[in-house]
Design a protein around this motif. Structure first.
Motif, mmCIF file in Angstrom:
data_model
loop_
_atom_site.group_PDB
_atom_site.id
_atom_site.type_symbol
_atom_site.label_atom_id
_atom_site.label_comp_id
_atom_site.label_asym_id
_atom_site.label_seq_id
_atom_site.Cartn_x
_atom_site.Cartn_y
_atom_site.Cartn_z
ATOM 1 N N ASN A 154 84.676 25.295 48.366
ATOM 2 C CA ASN A 154 84.647 23.833 48.450
ATOM 3 C C ASN A 154 83.239 23.277 48.557
ATOM 4 O O ASN A 154 82.918 22.276 47.945
ATOM 5 C CB ASN A 154 85.450 23.367 49.670
ATOM 6 N N VAL A 155 82.410 23.922 49.380
ATOM 7 C CA VAL A 155 81.097 23.328 49.636
ATOM 8 C C VAL A 155 79.970 23.953 48.830
ATOM 9 O O VAL A 155 78.922 23.353 48.664
ATOM 10 C CB VAL A 155 80.733 23.381 51.147
ATOM 11 N N ARG A 200 78.215 21.552 53.894
ATOM 12 C CA ARG A 200 79.121 20.421 53.717
ATOM 13 C C ARG A 200 78.350 19.102 53.691
ATOM 14 O O ARG A 200 78.548 18.266 52.811
ATOM 15 C CB ARG A 200 80.124 20.424 54.869
ATOM 16 N N ALA A 201 77.431 18.976 54.674
ATOM 17 C CA ALA A 201 76.644 17.739 54.733
ATOM 18 C C ALA A 201 75.723 17.637 53.526
ATOM 19 O O ALA A 201 75.566 16.571 52.931
ATOM 20 C CB ALA A 201 75.830 17.717 56.026
ATOM 21 N N LYS A 216 76.148 18.816 50.573
ATOM 22 C CA LYS A 216 76.905 18.448 49.380
ATOM 23 C C LYS A 216 77.232 16.959 49.377
ATOM 24 O O LYS A 216 77.113 16.272 48.358
ATOM 25 C CB LYS A 216 78.197 19.263 49.340
ATOM 26 N N ARG A 217 77.585 16.440 50.558
ATOM 27 C CA ARG A 217 77.935 15.029 50.651
ATOM 28 C C ARG A 217 76.733 14.146 50.308
ATOM 29 O O ARG A 217 76.845 13.191 49.547
ATOM 30 C CB ARG A 217 78.442 14.718 52.049
ATOM 31 N N TYR A 218 75.558 14.480 50.872
ATOM 32 C CA TYR A 218 74.361 13.679 50.598
ATOM 33 C C TYR A 218 73.968 13.756 49.130
ATOM 34 O O TYR A 218 73.562 12.770 48.533
ATOM 35 C CB TYR A 218 73.203 14.127 51.495
ATOM 36 N N ASN A 266 75.977 14.260 46.634
ATOM 37 C CA ASN A 266 76.929 13.424 45.890
ATOM 38 C C ASN A 266 76.591 11.948 46.018
ATOM 39 O O ASN A 266 76.607 11.203 45.044
ATOM 40 C CB ASN A 266 78.355 13.659 46.401
ATOM 41 N N ASP A 267 76.252 11.544 47.255
ATOM 42 C CA ASP A 267 75.891 10.136 47.494
ATOM 43 C C ASP A 267 74.676 9.744 46.680
ATOM 44 O O ASP A 267 74.643 8.687 46.055
ATOM 45 C CB ASP A 267 75.597 9.924 48.990
#
Lengths: 235, 113
Positions: A210-211, B89-90, B92-94, B96-97
């Motif tokens: 997922n990550v 996880r963080a 990847k989120r940043y 993407n943002d």
């Protein structure tokens, strides 16, 4: 459950060191090369090592009325191959031998062979075969890690049966008879633990995919098409 | 995100736990380590004459200390595991943002002061 300190006689403990040391050295070489080529794999290496730390610390009760612990080496084997797993396994086995009197320094070679080399090799082969056969990814991870766990203890039983054949001298019959004794102790105890290890390993792989699937694709652990399929169905 | 895999894993762990609760309350199993049993089997195979060729350099003085060190081993592992999964996880989120902002950049600029 590793072979206890002092419970392998000469020449067996030296023999298992002789087998394991070249693999560990090759693993260190391979690990250094991989890290210097791709620094971004370091966190993944830490995750694989940490998983072995957690799982091999958990002594679980089993159906046989005795306790044993999973190995956690299957994840490392799938991601990095058996040689690097041997290095990670050695670190954990050293910790347990030095601080917990669990396993031992003389039996380290034999324990590295079962938990760091043979089990991971089995997991690696099952994983590659399963992926080639295009079976569901998480099920393949489950199978590979569970079989790797079980093979580890099968090898431990074999090592003990070789060192302590029935009748005192190593004959094929004596070896087989004793293999049954150790196999009954380790094999049965380990079966449910292997299934749990497989299940938890599949779950950890889900989170890693997922990550951080790009790095797994880059390392040729998993094909990009498989990742897309997993993302699509997001099991 | 579907939770199918989580449910299957949870079911396996539950079956295992129920089996343990049932077994431990209906039998007098001692739940000793399998390596201790192997030790006994070795003593039996060698007619009770086996002397270990080496002793551990250091042994935890009590089972409390031993479980402390086992607990520490699991804690170190769990800490590292959580740290890096959280880091990824963080990250990847940043990423993407940032990517999304990059695409809508002109729009974003016209709306900004």
């Amino acid at each position: 459950m590793h072979i206890m300190e002092g419970f392998l006689d000469t020449p067996w403990w030296q023999l298992w060191f002789a087998v394991s040391i070249p693999v560990i050295l090759y693993g260190i070489y391979k690990m250094n090369r991989l890290v210097s080529e791709k620094r971004e794999i370091l966190p993944l290496l830490a995750v694989a090592g940490a998983f072995i730390f957690v799982l091999s610390a958990l002594k679980l009760p089993s159906v046989s009325g005795s306790c044993s612990h999973p190995t956690g080496t299957g994840i490392a084997a799938i991601m990095f191959g058996p040689a690097i797993s041997a290095v990670l396994g050695t670190i954990v086995l050293l910790y347990q031998a030095l601080f917990l009197a669990h396993g031992g320094l003389t039996t380290l070679g034999a324990n590295v062979f079962s938990m760091g080399i043979a089990g991971p090799l089995a997991a690696y082969i099952v994983y590659k075969a399963g992926m080639k056969a295009r079976i569901n990814f998480y099920f393949v991870v489950f199978l590979a890690t569970a079989i790797g766990d079980w093979v580890t203890y099968g090898v431990t039983s074999t090592q003990l049966a070789l060192a302590y054949p029935q009748g005192g001298i190593l004959t094929f019959e004596g070896f087989l008879a004793q293999l049954k004794v150790f196999g009954a102790i380790f094999g049965l105890t380990q079966l449910p633990l292997a299934i749990m290890e497989g299940a938890v390993s599949a779950l950890l792989f889900k989170y890693v995919v997922n990550v951080k699937s790009d790095i797994l694709v880059e390392m040729k652990v998993i094909e990009a098409a498989v990742v897309r399929k997993l993302r699509g169905s997001s099991a | 995100m579907s939770k199918k895999l989580e449910i299957i894993v949870l079911a396996i762990v539950l079956i295992f736990a129920i089996q343990f609760i049932y077994m431990s309350s209906t039998t007098d199993a001692e739940y000793m380590g399998a390596d201790g049993q192997a030790e006994d089997a070795i003593k039996e195979a060698t007619g009770g004459t086996y002397e270990p060729v080496a002793e551990p350099l250091w042994e935890p003085p009590s089972s409390e200390i031993e479980s402390l060190l086992f607990g520490l081993q699991a804690a170190i592992g769990a800490g590292v595991l959580g740290y890096f999964l959280g880091y990824y996880r963080a990250k990847k989120r940043y990423e993407n943002d940032l990517a999304r902002k990059g695409i809508n950049k002109s729009e974003g600029d016209s709306q900004s002061l």
